[in-house]
Design a protein around this motif. Structure first.
Motif, PDB file in Angstrom:
ATOM      1  N   SER A 350       0.805  -1.077  -0.244  1.00  0.00           N
ATOM      2  CA  SER A 350      -0.102   0.015   0.069  1.00  0.00           C
ATOM      3  C   SER A 350       0.745   1.347   0.033  1.00  0.00           C
ATOM      4  O   SER A 350       0.132   2.217   0.041  1.00  0.00           O
ATOM      5  CB  SER A 350      -1.025   0.131   1.298  1.00  0.00           C
ATOM      6  N   MET A 351       1.952   1.024  -0.193  1.00  0.00           N
ATOM      7  CA  MET A 351       2.947   2.137  -0.271  1.00  0.00           C
ATOM      8  C   MET A 351       3.216   2.379  -1.697  1.00  0.00           C
ATOM      9  O   MET A 351       3.494   1.658  -2.424  1.00  0.00           O
ATOM     10  CB  MET A 351       4.159   2.000   0.312  1.00  0.00           C
ATOM     11  N   SER A 352       3.331   3.815  -2.143  1.00  0.00           N
ATOM     12  CA  SER A 352       3.681   4.125  -3.318  1.00  0.00           C
ATOM     13  C   SER A 352       4.937   3.880  -3.695  1.00  0.00           C
ATOM     14  O   SER A 352       5.932   4.179  -2.895  1.00  0.00           O
ATOM     15  CB  SER A 352       3.218   5.804  -3.548  1.00  0.00           C
ATOM     16  N   THR A 353       5.224   3.411  -4.802  1.00  0.00           N
ATOM     17  CA  THR A 353       6.732   3.167  -5.404  1.00  0.00           C
ATOM     18  C   THR A 353       7.042   3.856  -6.416  1.00  0.00           C
ATOM     19  O   THR A 353       7.855   3.435  -6.922  1.00  0.00           O
ATOM     20  CB  THR A 353       6.890   1.658  -5.445  1.00  0.00           C
ATOM     21  N   GLU A 354       6.417   5.037  -6.597  1.00  0.00           N
ATOM     22  CA  GLU A 354       6.570   5.695  -7.978  1.00  0.00           C
ATOM     23  C   GLU A 354       7.966   6.155  -8.162  1.00  0.00           C
ATOM     24  O   GLU A 354       8.459   6.541  -9.272  1.00  0.00           O
ATOM     25  CB  GLU A 354       5.647   7.015  -8.041  1.00  0.00           C
ATOM     26  N   ASP A 355       8.755   6.190  -7.040  1.00  0.00           N
ATOM     27  CA  ASP A 355      10.164   6.717  -7.291  1.00  0.00           C
ATOM     28  C   ASP A 355      11.116   5.634  -7.750  1.00  0.00           C
ATOM     29  O   ASP A 355      12.210   5.772  -7.895  1.00  0.00           O
ATOM     30  CB  ASP A 355      10.530   7.241  -5.941  1.00  0.00           C
ATOM     31  N   GLY A 356      10.441   4.532  -7.718  1.00  0.00           N
ATOM     32  CA  GLY A 356      11.163   3.414  -8.089  1.00  0.00           C
ATOM     33  C   GLY A 356      12.336   2.743  -7.419  1.00  0.00           C
ATOM     34  O   GLY A 356      13.042   1.965  -7.683  1.00  0.00           O
ATOM     35  N   ILE A 357      12.126   3.148  -6.004  1.00  0.00           N
ATOM     36  CA  ILE A 357      13.079   2.723  -5.153  1.00  0.00           C
ATOM     37  C   ILE A 357      12.958   1.233  -4.874  1.00  0.00           C
ATOM     38  O   ILE A 357      11.686   0.914  -4.553  1.00  0.00           O
ATOM     39  CB  ILE A 357      13.086   3.516  -3.804  1.00  0.00           C
ATOM     40  N   PRO A 358      13.818   0.343  -4.807  1.00  0.00           N
ATOM     41  CA  PRO A 358      13.616  -1.103  -4.479  1.00  0.00           C
ATOM     42  C   PRO A 358      13.034  -1.219  -3.134  1.00  0.00           C
ATOM     43  O   PRO A 358      13.241  -0.439  -2.377  1.00  0.00           O
ATOM     44  CB  PRO A 358      14.962  -1.728  -4.750  1.00  0.00           C
ATOM     45  N   THR A 359      12.027  -2.201  -3.214  1.00  0.00           N
ATOM     46  CA  THR A 359      11.349  -2.123  -2.084  1.00  0.00           C
ATOM     47  C   THR A 359      11.627  -3.644  -1.153  1.00  0.00           C
ATOM     48  O   THR A 359      11.912  -4.476  -2.030  1.00  0.00           O
ATOM     49  CB  THR A 359       9.878  -2.225  -2.168  1.00  0.00           C
ATOM     50  N   THR A 360      11.273  -3.784  -0.060  1.00  0.00           N
ATOM     51  CA  THR A 360      11.807  -4.901   0.831  1.00  0.00           C
ATOM     52  C   THR A 360      10.615  -5.255   1.788  1.00  0.00           C
ATOM     53  O   THR A 360       9.811  -4.632   2.190  1.00  0.00           O
ATOM     54  CB  THR A 360      13.090  -4.396   1.534  1.00  0.00           C
ATOM     55  N   GLU A 455       8.435  -5.573  -1.942  1.00  0.00           N
ATOM     56  CA  GLU A 455       8.760  -4.302  -2.024  1.00  0.00           C
ATOM     57  C   GLU A 455       9.048  -3.464  -0.636  1.00  0.00           C
ATOM     58  O   GLU A 455       8.630  -3.833   0.427  1.00  0.00           O
ATOM     59  CB  GLU A 455       7.342  -3.621  -2.560  1.00  0.00           C
ATOM     60  N   LYS A 456       9.869  -2.375  -0.805  1.00  0.00           N
ATOM     61  CA  LYS A 456      10.153  -1.594   0.476  1.00  0.00           C
ATOM     62  C   LYS A 456       9.261  -0.409   0.431  1.00  0.00           C
ATOM     63  O   LYS A 456       9.163   0.166  -0.563  1.00  0.00           O
ATOM     64  CB  LYS A 456      11.500  -1.397   0.091  1.00  0.00           C
ATOM     65  N   PRO A 457       8.652  -0.135   1.446  1.00  0.00           N
ATOM     66  CA  PRO A 457       7.850   1.141   1.535  1.00  0.00           C
ATOM     67  C   PRO A 457       8.610   2.337   1.825  1.00  0.00           C
ATOM     68  O   PRO A 457       9.844   2.292   1.899  1.00  0.00           O
ATOM     69  CB  PRO A 457       7.007   0.839   2.940  1.00  0.00           C
ATOM     70  N   ARG A 458       8.133   3.333   1.373  1.00  0.00           N
ATOM     71  CA  ARG A 458       8.615   4.653   1.671  1.00  0.00           C
ATOM     72  C   ARG A 458       7.458   5.669   2.183  1.00  0.00           C
ATOM     73  O   ARG A 458       6.386   5.337   2.057  1.00  0.00           O
ATOM     74  CB  ARG A 458       9.254   5.257   0.260  1.00  0.00           C
ATOM     75  N   ASP A 459       8.009   6.569   3.104  1.00  0.00           N
ATOM     76  CA  ASP A 459       7.127   7.252   3.762  1.00  0.00           C
ATOM     77  C   ASP A 459       6.403   8.350   2.736  1.00  0.00           C
ATOM     78  O   ASP A 459       7.047   8.774   1.701  1.00  0.00           O
ATOM     79  CB  ASP A 459       7.922   8.316   4.626  1.00  0.00           C
ATOM     80  N   SER A 460       5.251   8.503   3.171  1.00  0.00           N
ATOM     81  CA  SER A 460       4.336   9.234   2.497  1.00  0.00           C
ATOM     82  C   SER A 460       4.383  10.831   3.302  1.00  0.00           C
ATOM     83  O   SER A 460       4.421  10.774   4.385  1.00  0.00           O
ATOM     84  CB  SER A 460       3.071   9.044   2.135  1.00  0.00           C
ATOM     85  N   SER A 461       4.602  11.829   2.354  1.00  0.00           N
ATOM     86  CA  SER A 461       4.725  12.918   3.236  1.00  0.00           C
ATOM     87  C   SER A 461       3.308  13.810   3.121  1.00  0.00           C
ATOM     88  O   SER A 461       3.231  14.820   3.965  1.00  0.00           O
ATOM     89  CB  SER A 461       5.899  13.973   2.536  1.00  0.00           C
TER      90      SER A 461
END
Ligand SMILES: Nc1ncnc2c1ncn2[C@@H]1O[C@H](COP(=O)(O)OP(=O)(O)OP(=O)(O)O)[C@@H](O)[C@H]1O
Length: 628
Positions: A350-360, A455-461
């Motif tokens: 449910s985290m956006s991965t638009e920046d293409g950062i590999p996720t875990t 996938e690795k999540p990233r924070d949503s701001s």
């Protein structure tokens, strides 16, 4: 038949003319001015008190009649298996509420009703519709819930308003994640666990920001005509398409039956198709039956996705979501994952991965092996058979008796066996299905591997509402926990047993590893052959030496090159299933290479030994963990 419409004295001329917004998609904000305020003199509360120690109020009937304009048709939100639901405004506070008027068939006694209400009121979670109060005057049986303004998931998936945008992928995954959290609360945080029994798209309500809340949970004992086959059958009809196979077999429902229903909802979110759709051709009317053959054919996953999303999603995310779904929809209840594991997996999706950062997704996040096995099977992680200890919740188990621990372990082993059996069964089916198209099958494996990484999540701001920020905090906490988890992994089940918290500590129990997976994704062209797995083996011995081992898995089959480490998954032997299941384990064994000392071969024997991945291993020794 409309009931309780005999309170004209509570309805002013103004209120008669005032619109009672009964469109549940009107996005009304709970903090908005209520649209209906009857004259104070006629709506004076007779009684309102906090029921002892519980955040639930008792309402008298007049009060609720006033709130709903005498249960007027225009306030009717809908009618379900329990009775009619009206939108109302509490005169005392202006709060918008949904008043559920329970059907009187098989009326429960007042005490029984109260007892049910009190146990319902104890269930509190941001992803559950909150019970505010009730009314048990005379033979009245009314429940008052918080009003959820955005309509149901069913409305948004299938009954879109003109001009309403179709839900995008991330919104769908967030809804799935929130619903899973609500279910996880019922299954795992409440004692005794509550089996929902009625999870379906129409019971997932959404607020104005698409934050999901489950309704109709814990209502089993309040069902009208319990024991009355006529009424039961109408509810079963409604739930048809969501009920687990064990229900149709007449077996008891368990939390795993809810997991099945959750799988159906997830499938609806992915496909945009109804659980049952009689307008479709015969072979497509039952969503699960339609999807089952596609689950075995990853090439077809993209065709499965809701066309309204116009392919605006990551193929990798789609594959992972389908993998989770198919796991939830396993025929055998014990082969289905725990909802807590589904929740963890969805927290990443449910985290956006638009920046293409590999996720875990750290494998250590999963409490039950079935989820990691499933994701592995769909190529999300090849290193499945690590024996993983249970997550931090089990820390509490240190206070449990040893016999409880043993019982728990037995159950774990049984579950693992069941998962493997189920996998093997499905694999056999697949082999049969694909035996005439071996080349296709090979390319599928490649495709699965390529697209199904974790996938690795990233924070949503983005700024969010309080409840949403709570949820995000919770996501963040989940992820932080997951990512910081150290895996006490072992290479055999015997060793795993020794590492259980209840076991006497050994030198092995001090070996902790962190495990992260950098995906080879289409989005990262160059990395497609360099799926890199970093295993930091942190040896907390007296010298505080950290051994960090980096393993790069190169996705091709040249096994002759540079090997120094071999990982054998010994879980596949049709001739001796039981014994092999006992041996379900992963071994790391160092073998020598003629070319280089720092490369390895990963042999996945579970896939018939056909896929050998080159592993580059570099051991780095750190003097202190600070360097990590
Ligand atoms: N708390 C609430 N806030 C807003 N709308 C609600 C609320 N609870 C129920 N509704 C709406 O009221 C209608 C009837 O709901 P109800 O839960 O009784 O039936 P259902 O979900 O359609 O069917 P079933 O009872 O068989 O699950 C639905 O349209 C539902 O979206």
């Amino acid at each position: 038949m409309i009931r309780m419409n005999c309170f004209p004295c509570f309805t002013s001329q103004k209120s008669r003319n005032a619109p009672c917004t009964n469109n549940n998609n009107n996005q009304t904000n709970e903090h908005d001015e209520p649209e209906f305020r009857p004259p104070v003199a006629t709506t004076k509360r007779v009684e309102e008190r906090e029921t002892e120690q519980l955040p639930v109020k008792t309402f008298n009937f007049r009060e609720l009649a006033t709130a709903t304009k005498n249960f007027r048709q225009e306030c009717l939100l809908g009618e379900g298996g329990f009775g009619r639901v009206y939108k109302g405004t509490l005169q005392s506070t202006g709060q918008l509420v949904a008043v559920k008027q329970l059907d009187k068939h098989g009326l429960h006694g007042n005490k029984e009703f109260q007892a049910e209400v009190l146990s319902l009121a104890k269930l509190e979670h941001p992803n559950l519709v909150k019970l505010i109060g009730y009314c048990g005057d005379g033979d009245q049986r009314l429940l008052v819930f918080e009003y959820v303004s955005g309509g149901s998931l069913q409305d948004h998936l299938y009954e879109q308003k003109p001009g309403e945008k179709p839900m995008d992928w991330i919104t769908r995954m967030k809804i799935a994640f929130g619903a899973a959290q609500g279910l996880d609360y019922l299954h795992d945080k409440v004692n005794p666990p509550v089996i929902y029994r009625d999870l379906k798209a129409s019971n997932i309500l959404l607020d104005a920001e698409f934050y999901p809340k489950l309704c109709d949970f814990g209502m089993h004992n309040l069902e009208p005509g319990t024991g009355d086959s006529l009424f039961l059958s109408s509810r079963v009809m409604d739930t048809y398409g969501y009920s687990a196979p064990e229900y149709t077999r007449g077996e008891d429902l368990t939390v795993k039956s809810d997991v099945y229903s959750f799988g159906v909802v997830l499938l609806e979110l992915i496909t945009g198709r109804r659980a049952i759709d009689t307008t479709k051709p015969n072979d497509e009317q039952n969503l699960v039956a339609w999807a089952q053959p596609i689950f075995r054919d990853p090439k077809r996953y993209p065709d499965m996705a809701d066309p309204l999303m116009k392919k605006n999603f990551s193929e990798r995310g789609l594959n992972q979501a389908v993998a989770i779904t198919s796991m939830c929809l396993q025929e055998e209840p014990t082969a289905r994952p725990l909802i807590s594991d589904v929740t963890v997996a969805l927290s990443f999706l449910s985290m956006s991965t638009e920046d293409g950062i590999p996720t875990t997704i750290p494998m250590s996040s999963f409490r039950d092996k079935s989820m990691s096995i499933a994701l592995s099977r769909h190529g999300s992680c090849s290193v499945t058979p690590f024996s993983l200890p249970r997550k931090e919740e089990d820390d509490n188990s240190s206070s449990s008796s040893e016999s409880e621990d043993e019982e728990e372990e037995e159950k774990e082993k049984e579950k693992e066996k069941e998962s493997i059996r189920s996998m093997k069964k499905q694999e056999k089916e697949e082999t049969t299905a694909h035996s005439d198209d071996e080349s296709d099958s090979n390319s599928e494996k490649g495709q699965e591997k390529e697209h199904s990484q974790l996938e690795k999540p990233r924070d949503s701001s983005s700024s969010v509402s309080d409840s949403e920020s709570d949820q995000r905090r919770s996501i963040h906490e989940t992820n932080a926990t997951a990512q910081s988890l150290k895996i006490n992994y072992s290479y055999s089940s015997e060793e795993e047993d020794n590492e259980r918290p209840s076991s006497k500590s050994s030198s092995k129990s001090n070996e902790e590893s962190t495990f992260s997976w950098h995906d080879s994704d289409k989005d990262h062209a160059d990395s497609s052959r360099n799926t890199s797995m970093r295993i930091n083996s942190l040896a907390h011995d007296d010298t505080s030496r950290n051994t960090s081992m980096r393993i790069n898995i190169l996705a091709h089959n040249d096994s002759s090159r540079n090997t120094s480490m071999r990982m054998n998954s010994l879980a596949h032997d049709d001739d001796d299933e039981e014994e092999e299941e006992e041996k379900h384990e992963t071994r790391l064994e160092h073998i020598h290479s003629s070319k280089s000392e720092d490369q390895s071969v990963y042999s996945d024997e579970e896939s018939g030994g056909s896929s050998l991945h080159q592993i580059e291993a570099e051991e780095e020794e750190h003097i202190s963990s600070d360097n990590d």
